[in-house]
Design a protein around this motif. Structure first.
Motif, PDB file in Angstrom:
ATOM      1  N   ARG A  60     -31.362   5.860  98.532  1.00 38.07           N
ATOM      2  CA  ARG A  60     -32.297   6.992  98.473  1.00 38.07           C
ATOM      3  C   ARG A  60     -33.741   6.542  98.723  1.00 38.07           C
ATOM      4  N   ALA A  61     -34.056   5.305  98.287  1.00 33.27           N
ATOM      5  CA  ALA A  61     -35.427   4.812  98.456  1.00 33.27           C
ATOM      6  C   ALA A  61     -35.591   4.019  99.749  1.00 33.27           C
ATOM      7  N   SER A  62     -34.502   3.814 100.476  1.00 39.07           N
ATOM      8  CA  SER A  62     -34.565   2.995 101.694  1.00 39.07           C
ATOM      9  C   SER A  62     -34.904   3.886 102.892  1.00 39.07           C
ATOM     10  N   ASN A  63     -35.616   3.314 103.849  1.00 41.70           N
ATOM     11  CA  ASN A  63     -36.031   4.139 104.988  1.00 41.70           C
ATOM     12  C   ASN A  63     -36.287   3.304 106.236  1.00 41.70           C
ATOM     13  N   VAL A  64     -36.354   3.993 107.351  1.00 41.27           N
ATOM     14  CA  VAL A  64     -36.688   3.364 108.631  1.00 41.27           C
ATOM     15  C   VAL A  64     -38.007   3.980 109.078  1.00 41.27           C
ATOM     16  N   ALA A  65     -39.068   3.194 109.028  1.00 43.06           N
ATOM     17  CA  ALA A  65     -40.417   3.698 109.354  1.00 43.06           C
ATOM     18  C   ALA A  65     -40.706   5.016 108.633  1.00 43.06           C
ATOM     19  N   GLY A  66     -40.303   5.109 107.392  1.00 46.98           N
ATOM     20  CA  GLY A  66     -40.583   6.294 106.581  1.00 46.98           C
ATOM     21  C   GLY A  66     -39.515   7.369 106.659  1.00 46.98           C
ATOM     22  N   ILE A  67     -38.597   7.258 107.615  1.00 43.88           N
ATOM     23  CA  ILE A  67     -37.529   8.265 107.729  1.00 43.88           C
ATOM     24  C   ILE A  67     -36.374   7.844 106.823  1.00 43.88           C
ATOM     25  N   PRO A  68     -35.957   8.724 105.905  1.00 44.06           N
ATOM     26  CA  PRO A  68     -34.889   8.328 104.979  1.00 44.06           C
ATOM     27  C   PRO A  68     -33.660   7.799 105.719  1.00 44.06           C
ATOM     28  N   LEU A  69     -33.057   6.768 105.142  1.00 42.23           N
ATOM     29  CA  LEU A  69     -31.928   6.095 105.785  1.00 42.23           C
ATOM     30  C   LEU A  69     -30.776   7.054 106.068  1.00 42.23           C
ATOM     31  N   ASP A  70     -30.552   8.007 105.151  1.00 37.66           N
ATOM     32  CA  ASP A  70     -29.411   8.901 105.363  1.00 37.66           C
ATOM     33  C   ASP A  70     -29.667   9.929 106.469  1.00 37.66           C
ATOM     34  N   GLU A  71     -30.906   9.979 106.979  1.00 43.70           N
ATOM     35  CA  GLU A  71     -31.162  10.821 108.165  1.00 43.70           C
ATOM     36  C   GLU A  71     -30.975  10.007 109.445  1.00 43.70           C
ATOM     37  N   MET A  72     -30.937   8.685 109.305  1.00 47.27           N
ATOM     38  CA  MET A  72     -30.815   7.806 110.484  1.00 47.27           C
ATOM     39  C   MET A  72     -29.369   7.390 110.739  1.00 47.27           C
ATOM     40  N   LEU A  73     -28.568   7.447 109.682  1.00 38.98           N
ATOM     41  CA  LEU A  73     -27.197   6.955 109.809  1.00 38.98           C
ATOM     42  C   LEU A  73     -26.211   7.957 109.230  1.00 38.98           C
ATOM     43  N   PRO A  74     -25.041   8.148 109.881  1.00 37.36           N
ATOM     44  CA  PRO A  74     -24.023   9.013 109.285  1.00 37.36           C
ATOM     45  C   PRO A  74     -23.523   8.405 107.964  1.00 37.36           C
ATOM     46  N   ALA A  75     -23.079   9.284 107.075  1.00 35.25           N
ATOM     47  CA  ALA A  75     -22.711   8.846 105.720  1.00 35.25           C
ATOM     48  C   ALA A  75     -21.728   7.685 105.719  1.00 35.25           C
ATOM     49  N   GLU A  76     -20.732   7.724 106.609  1.00 35.80           N
ATOM     50  CA  GLU A  76     -19.718   6.656 106.535  1.00 35.80           C
ATOM     51  C   GLU A  76     -20.269   5.319 107.015  1.00 35.80           C
ATOM     52  N   ARG A  77     -21.228   5.327 107.940  1.00 34.08           N
ATOM     53  CA  ARG A  77     -21.836   4.070 108.391  1.00 34.08           C
ATOM     54  C   ARG A  77     -22.729   3.501 107.289  1.00 34.08           C
ATOM     55  N   LEU A  78     -23.428   4.405 106.636  1.00 39.49           N
ATOM     56  CA  LEU A  78     -24.301   3.980 105.539  1.00 39.49           C
ATOM     57  C   LEU A  78     -23.465   3.369 104.417  1.00 39.49           C
ATOM     58  N   GLU A  79     -22.353   4.012 104.116  1.00 41.01           N
ATOM     59  CA  GLU A  79     -21.469   3.518 103.050  1.00 41.01           C
ATOM     60  C   GLU A  79     -20.920   2.128 103.433  1.00 41.01           C
ATOM     61  N   ALA A  80     -20.584   1.961 104.700  1.00 38.70           N
ATOM     62  CA  ALA A  80     -20.058   0.668 105.149  1.00 38.70           C
ATOM     63  C   ALA A  80     -21.132  -0.424 105.011  1.00 38.70           C
ATOM     64  N   ILE A  81     -22.369  -0.073 105.311  1.00 44.44           N
ATOM     65  CA  ILE A  81     -23.469  -1.048 105.191  1.00 44.44           C
ATOM     66  C   ILE A  81     -23.718  -1.406 103.728  1.00 44.44           C
ATOM     67  N   VAL A  82     -23.655  -0.402 102.868  1.00 41.08           N
ATOM     68  CA  VAL A  82     -23.823  -0.655 101.426  1.00 41.08           C
ATOM     69  C   VAL A  82     -22.747  -1.622 100.941  1.00 41.08           C
ATOM     70  N   GLU A  83     -21.527  -1.373 101.364  1.00 33.85           N
ATOM     71  CA  GLU A  83     -20.400  -2.208 100.945  1.00 33.85           C
ATOM     72  C   GLU A  83     -20.543  -3.635 101.485  1.00 33.85           C
ATOM     73  N   ARG A  84     -20.967  -3.744 102.737  1.00 36.98           N
ATOM     74  CA  ARG A  84     -21.139  -5.074 103.337  1.00 36.98           C
ATOM     75  C   ARG A  84     -22.272  -5.843 102.637  1.00 36.98           C
ATOM     76  N   THR A  85     -23.310  -5.103 102.225  1.00 43.83           N
ATOM     77  CA  THR A  85     -24.419  -5.729 101.501  1.00 43.83           C
ATOM     78  C   THR A  85     -23.923  -6.292 100.167  1.00 43.83           C
ATOM     79  N   ARG A  86     -23.159  -5.469  99.445  1.00 43.21           N
ATOM     80  CA  ARG A  86     -22.632  -5.913  98.142  1.00 43.21           C
ATOM     81  C   ARG A  86     -21.817  -7.197  98.282  1.00 43.21           C
ATOM     82  N   LYS A  87     -21.066  -7.291  99.360  1.00 39.47           N
ATOM     83  CA  LYS A  87     -20.169  -8.434  99.557  1.00 39.47           C
ATOM     84  C   LYS A  87     -20.793  -9.463 100.505  1.00 39.47           C
ATOM     85  N   GLY A  88     -22.086  -9.342 100.766  1.00 42.16           N
ATOM     86  CA  GLY A  88     -22.747 -10.170 101.785  1.00 42.16           C
ATOM     87  C   GLY A  88     -22.607 -11.663 101.528  1.00 42.16           C
TER      88      GLY A  88
END
Ligand code: APR
Length: 308
Positions: A184-212
């Protein structure tokens, strides 16, 4: 007089930290390790690289803690690294002995130093360092959040093909698979991340980060990540020595912040010459708060195992 930074543990992360720091030319560096000749050899090799890149700092290696005397910052990376199939928590008892010893020995020679702890399990080792050093809590900070956030930033950058400098991600919590990427606090040049990426891609990135961390361990097979962790330490050292008042995600001692007490935990910390100057608080929603509590419970359980 130049600043002095001592790095305890001249293995992969310790020596790579020295490399990044030498390039920043912000301090003389000391590498300490128990392996005879190794810290001396790595320090000399790095010293010999400096004429090529035009940097003037002194880099020494030693097997004696006395060499660290008068350090402004002590970085603790000494310890065992993960092998495939191990969690960071599996390292607890072996690394606790190593970190306890490193803290006792270095605080004797540098009573005013700020400690940056990297040895895993990170949050627990930072807690141990604080208790053993007996210094105010602003003088101990753990490196984890910069790394976890950098991993998330790298994945978003690769996915979108946009510069890493435009991508701002914040990961809170313990440095384990229960960490809390704050989308929710993450963004791309001020644009919220969930407006830049579809939900399933965002979820995959979150998961990959956790297991990075685990992703790198399973690729390397003989050790864990070191380039990115070391770069993260170097940024923290820079923020402290240059008194930048920079807010970086890092493990800090909490005394009521985020509803947590007597624990080291990944939160936005403001770093300057006094170490942790301030802890900033997000107003979290219920879901984020619940994730944070779950992560904190795991850290608290491991802290209890130290029996301090
Ligand atoms: N004093 C000083 N150095 C020590 C001690 C000690 N008591 N015990 C071990 N070391 C040194 C080892 O000799 C080794 O050179 O610590 C170094 C650790 O280096 P690596 O094995 O290369 O491990 P590294 O990848 O750098 O990880 C170190 O950081 O990210 C964490 O989980 C990781 O806890 C691990 C730590």
């Amino acid at each position: 007089m130049r600043n002095k930074v001592s790095i305890i543990g001249a293995g992969m992360t310790g020596s790579t930290t020295a490399h990044w720091l030498a390039d920043k030319e912000i301090a003389d560096l000391v590498l300490v390790d128990i392996v005879e000749g190794m810290p001396q050899g790595k320090a000399l090799d790095l010293q010999e690289a400096l004429p090529v890149v035009g940097k003037d700092v002194r880099i020494t290696g030693s097997n004696e803690f006395e060499a660290t005397a008068g350090s402004d910052i002590i970085v603790i990376t000494a310890g065992l690294a993960r092998k495939p199939g191990m969690s960071r928590d599996d390292l607890l008892s072996a690394n606790a002995d190593i970190v306890r010893n490193a803290t006792q020995e270095t605080i004797r020679y540098s009573p005013n130093a700020i400690f940056i702890v990297l040895t895993n399990p990170l949050d627990v080792m930072a807690y141990l360092t604080l208790k053993v050093a007996g210094v105010p809590s602003n003088r101990v900070v753990g490196q984890a959040g910069v790394l976890d956030s950098a991993r998330m930033r790298a994945f978003v950058s690769l996915e979108l093909g946009i510069s890493v400098e435009n991508i701002h991600c914040y990961v809170l919590g313990g440095h384990g698979d229960e960490m809390v990427p704050l989308t929710r606090a993450s963004n791309v040049a001020g644009i919220p991340l969930d407006e830049m990426l579809p939900a399933e891609r965002l979820e995959a990135i979150v998961e990959r980060t956790r297991k990075g961390g685990g992703e790198i361990v399973s690729l390397l097979k003989t050790g864990s990540a070191y380039y990115a962790p070391a770069a993260a330490i170097a940024q923290m050292v820079d923020a402290i020595l240059k008194d930048r008042h920079m807010i970086l995600p890092a493990a800090a001692y909490l005394n009521g912040e985020y509803g947590l007490k007597d624990i080291f935990f990944g939160v936005p910390t403001q770093l300057g010459r006094d170490g942790v100057e301030k802890i900033h608080e997000y107003s979290l929603n219920n879901e984020e708060m619940a994730a944070l509590q779950k992560s904190a419970a795991g850290v608290a359980e491991n802290i209890a195992k130290l029996k301090l």
